[in-house]
Design a protein around this motif. Structure first.
Motif, short mmCIF file in Angstrom:
data_model
loop_
_atom_site.label_atom_id
_atom_site.label_comp_id
_atom_site.label_asym_id
_atom_site.label_seq_id
_atom_site.Cartn_x
_atom_site.Cartn_y
_atom_site.Cartn_z
N ASP A 195 34.50 49.41 27.83
CA ASP A 195 35.36 48.78 29.51
C ASP A 195 35.50 47.70 29.15
N ALA A 196 37.05 47.46 29.16
CA ALA A 196 37.78 45.88 29.10
C ALA A 196 37.15 44.58 29.87
N GLY A 197 36.04 44.78 30.65
CA GLY A 197 35.60 43.83 31.49
C GLY A 197 36.67 43.42 32.90
N VAL A 198 36.00 42.01 33.27
CA VAL A 198 37.35 42.22 34.24
C VAL A 198 38.67 40.90 33.59
N ILE A 199 39.34 41.35 34.25
CA ILE A 199 40.63 40.95 33.06
C ILE A 199 42.14 40.11 34.06
N GLN A 200 42.34 39.14 33.86
CA GLN A 200 42.60 38.27 34.75
C GLN A 200 44.16 37.62 34.02
N SER A 201 45.64 37.66 35.39
CA SER A 201 46.39 36.94 34.44
C SER A 201 47.06 36.10 34.84
N PRO A 202 48.00 35.61 34.45
CA PRO A 202 47.89 35.07 33.58
C PRO A 202 46.93 34.35 32.78
N ARG A 203 46.40 33.92 31.29
CA ARG A 203 45.49 33.15 31.05
C ARG A 203 45.65 31.32 30.89
N HIS A 204 47.57 31.24 31.33
CA HIS A 204 47.31 29.31 31.25
C HIS A 204 48.56 29.74 31.73
N GLU A 205 49.00 28.69 33.05
CA GLU A 205 50.06 28.70 33.84
C GLU A 205 50.25 26.98 33.88
N VAL A 206 51.77 27.31 34.11
CA VAL A 206 52.35 25.23 33.71
C VAL A 206 53.36 25.71 35.56
N THR A 207 53.14 24.99 36.05
CA THR A 207 54.58 25.02 37.25
C THR A 207 54.42 23.73 38.16
N GLU B 1 55.15 27.93 44.30
CA GLU B 1 54.59 29.27 44.23
C GLU B 1 53.85 29.77 43.41
N VAL B 2 52.34 29.89 43.03
CA VAL B 2 51.55 30.47 41.91
C VAL B 2 51.04 31.54 42.19
N THR B 3 50.69 32.90 41.43
CA THR B 3 50.06 34.09 41.86
C THR B 3 48.88 34.31 40.47
N LEU B 4 48.26 34.05 40.66
CA LEU B 4 47.26 34.64 39.71
C LEU B 4 46.21 35.90 40.25
N ARG B 5 46.17 36.43 38.89
CA ARG B 5 45.75 38.56 39.51
C ARG B 5 44.02 38.51 38.43
N CYS B 6 44.51 39.75 39.20
CA CYS B 6 42.90 40.00 38.68
C CYS B 6 42.40 41.62 39.11
N LYS B 7 41.85 42.07 37.65
CA LYS B 7 41.81 43.39 38.03
C LYS B 7 40.21 43.61 37.52
N SER C 288 44.00 41.92 42.93
CA SER C 288 43.69 41.51 43.71
C SER C 288 44.57 39.91 43.01
N THR C 289 44.72 39.26 43.84
CA THR C 289 45.85 38.02 43.70
C THR C 289 45.37 37.08 44.83
N LEU C 290 45.57 35.93 44.26
CA LEU C 290 45.26 34.79 44.79
C LEU C 290 46.41 33.64 44.47
N LYS C 291 47.42 33.83 45.88
CA LYS C 291 47.79 33.20 45.94
C LYS C 291 48.56 31.21 46.66
N ILE C 292 48.67 30.74 45.81
CA ILE C 292 49.18 29.60 46.16
C ILE C 292 50.43 29.00 46.19
N GLN C 293 50.29 28.15 47.47
CA GLN C 293 52.08 28.30 47.87
C GLN C 293 52.20 26.79 49.30
N PRO C 294 52.77 25.77 48.99
CA PRO C 294 53.26 25.65 47.27
C PRO C 294 51.52 24.74 46.80
N SER C 295 52.37 24.70 45.25
CA SER C 295 50.88 24.38 44.95
C SER C 295 51.02 22.49 44.86
#
Lengths: 116, 114
Positions: free
Chosen positions: A1-13, A18-24, A75-82
């Motif tokens: 099992d790969a566990g909970v997968i998030q992407s990206p690991r780092h984000e600079v904006t 707009e920023v979108t964070l992802r989760c599996k 799932s996604t978490l979105k921030i707009q505007p950051s």
């Protein structure tokens, strides 16, 4: 099992973008949680889904934040505007049961967001 | 207001020594209390989960206690190792009837020195 997968690991904006964070989540887990962690405020629960339905979004800071869970595996978490004050580490976690159950949570490795 | 207070905020101990971390809460109605370990740069990892009826639970060298009457919990680390250096977070949840909410403590940062 790969566990909970998030992407990206780092984000600079840049501020205003707009920023979108992802989760599996882990397959078979029916609860998913988005958290934010800062030095000043520690870990804060932003929103919690059970069976893909948002149960509690009272931790979402303001209308700039939105979260979706279109299916059990994403799932996604979105921030707009950051804004610079959104800079934090955002964690996704999943569990076999709701928040009050005795199932443990498995956290992802987090996304470190920096808004400049 | 539901609150979880942890003490101390930080702690330095020598390798091989024991230490105890405290968690006091005012969360009600209580459902369960969890202790997490968070290494720097990583997500929290569950150590123990305790319900109202449980007084103690162990996970290797970690032992958590719960006194539901006084609303206090402790996490005892036995024979500390360098790998125990981390933040330890206490999390209390309310019952489903009260909305399944979680309340987080501010954490205790532990540094184990050789």
């Amino acid at each position: 099992d790969a566990g909970v997968i998030q992407s990206p690991r780092h984000e600079v904006t840049e501020m205003g973008q707009e920023v979108t964070l992802r989760c599996k989540p882990i397959s078979g887990h029916n609860s998913l949680f988005w958290y934010r962690q800062t030095m000043m405020r520690g870990l804060e629960l932003l929103i919690y889904f059970n069976n893909n339905v948002p149960i509690d979004d009272s931790g979402m800071p303001e209308d700039r934040f939105s979260a979706k869970m279109p299916n059990a595996s994403f799932s996604t978490l979105k921030i707009q505007p950051s804004e610079p004050r959104d800079s934090a580490v955002y964690f996704c976690a999943s569990s076999l049961g709701p928040a009050s159950s005795n199932y443990g949570y498995t956290f992802g490795s987090g996304t470190r967001l920096t808004v400049v | 207001k539901n609150q979880v207070e942890q003490s101390p905020q930080s702690l330095i101990i020598l390798e091989g020594k024991n230490c105890t971390l405290q968690c006091n809460y005012t969360v009600s109605p209580f459902s369960n209390l969890r202790w997490y370990k968070q290494d720097t740069g990583r997500g929290p990892v569950s150590l123990t989960i305790m319900t109202f009826s449980e007084n103690t639970k162990s996970n290797g060298r970690y032992t958590a206690t719960l006194d539901a009457d006084t609303k206090q919990s402790s996490l005892h680390i036995t024979a500390s190792q360098l790998s125990d250096s981390a933040s330890y977070i206490c999390v209390v949840s309310v019952s489903k009837a009260a909305g399944n909410k979680l309340t987080f403590g501010g954490g205790t940062r532990v540094l184990v020195k050789p």
